[in-house]
Design a protein around this motif. Structure first.
Motif, PDB file in Angstrom:
ATOM      1  N   LEU A  53     -28.935  44.480   0.426  1.00 21.29           N
ATOM      2  CA  LEU A  53     -28.233  44.527  -0.733  1.00 21.29           C
ATOM      3  C   LEU A  53     -28.802  45.433  -1.771  1.00 21.29           C
ATOM      4  CD1 LEU A  53     -26.335  43.239  -2.632  1.00 21.29           C
ATOM      5  CD2 LEU A  53     -28.343  41.496  -3.620  1.00 21.29           C
ATOM      6  N   GLN A  69     -23.474  45.940   2.225  1.00 25.54           N
ATOM      7  CA  GLN A  69     -23.046  44.539   2.290  1.00 25.54           C
ATOM      8  C   GLN A  69     -23.589  43.913   3.636  1.00 25.54           C
ATOM      9  OE1 GLN A  69     -18.780  44.181   2.377  1.00 25.54           O
ATOM     10  NE2 GLN A  69     -18.788  42.208   2.973  1.00 25.54           N
ATOM     11  N   SER A  92     -25.794  38.049  -3.139  1.00 25.92           N
ATOM     12  CA  SER A  92     -25.103  38.740  -4.247  1.00 25.92           C
ATOM     13  C   SER A  92     -25.936  38.943  -5.314  1.00 25.92           C
ATOM     14  CB  SER A  92     -23.713  37.896  -4.459  1.00 25.92           C
ATOM     15  OG  SER A  92     -23.230  38.569  -5.599  1.00 25.92           O
ATOM     16  N   ASP A  93     -25.839  40.163  -6.023  1.00 21.91           N
ATOM     17  CA  ASP A  93     -26.446  40.188  -7.546  1.00 21.91           C
ATOM     18  C   ASP A  93     -25.474  40.646  -8.511  1.00 21.91           C
ATOM     19  OD1 ASP A  93     -25.280  42.736  -6.662  1.00 21.91           O
ATOM     20  OD2 ASP A  93     -27.007  43.938  -6.600  1.00 21.91           O
ATOM     21  N   LYS A 128     -30.196  37.371  -8.622  1.00 21.62           N
ATOM     22  CA  LYS A 128     -29.659  37.310  -7.143  1.00 21.62           C
ATOM     23  C   LYS A 128     -29.462  35.891  -6.784  1.00 21.62           C
ATOM     24  CE  LYS A 128     -31.868  41.610  -5.860  1.00 21.62           C
ATOM     25  NZ  LYS A 128     -32.885  42.233  -4.569  1.00 21.62           N
TER      26      LYS A 128
END
Length: 202
Positions: free
Chosen positions: A118, A123, A136-137, A199
């Motif tokens: 990331l 991805q 995910s951020d 995150k």
């Protein structure tokens, strides 16, 4: 036209009774086997594009398209070495299988590898027979089809302003701390998870 997403399947060597879930992921993917992940590929009738490892846990393959030997004493795990090779060759979507097994240190390092990807704009996700893991951020949406539950953890710091919609328990503007974890094991048909900073490991 948008940027092409190049997909790479990285097959790691964690012990697994069921590897049939990997087979549908093979078509159309560039395949990198990390060490004994090569044996899984062969059991599935697939020849990886690259095999990389120090082969301390499996014999050195005799026939591969490309074999990259690593020293036994090295900074990177075989899986991280495979990730770096995939990135160097321009792959922007990495799927890791065989990455969660019976050793917590190996499993946790592979979750941390998702953060490594990331941070470099790649991805990445880990898929097992029963779950999918990603970090995910930023805001994300997903369908619960095939899973039914999801858990959410702050990774590497506080996840601020977390909002969850479409789940059994919803949240609004919540600061999720790494410990103790709070947003976990929720039923969900389809979810929407916006948050402005931090995150989240799902």
């Amino acid at each position: 036209m948008g940027t092409e997403i190049k997909r790479c399947l990285i097959v790691s060597g964690a012990p697994e009774a069921d590897i049939a879930y990997i087979k549908p992921l093979l078509p159309g993917a560039f395949v990198v086997a990390a060490d004994s992940g090569y044996q899984k590929c062969r059991r599935l009738g697939a020849e990886p594009d690259i095999v990389v490892g120090d082969f301390d846990s499996s014999p050195v393959p005799e026939h591969t398209k490309e074999l990259i030997m690593m020293p036994a004493h090295k900074d990177d795990t075989d899986t991280l070495a495979a990730i770096k090779i995939a990135m160097e060759r321009g792959y922007t979507h990495l799927i890791l299988v065989g990455a969660i097994g019976n050793r917590f240190d190996h499993s946790f390092s592979n979750v941390a590898n998702l953060a490594y990807c990331l941070d470099r704009g790649v991805q990445a996700e880990i898929i097992t027979p029963n779950e999918k893991l990603f970090i995910s951020d930023g805001p994300f949406s997903f369908s619960g089809a095939g899973y039914g539950y999801f858990s959410l953890f702050a990774f590497g710091g506080v996840c601020r302003g977390l909002t969850i919609r479409g789940a059994e328990w919803e949240l609004t503007d919540y600061d999720l701390n790494p410990a103790p974890p709070c947003a976990k094991a929720m039923r969900c048909g389809a979810g929407n998870v916006p948050f402005p900073s931090g995150k989240a490991d799902c």
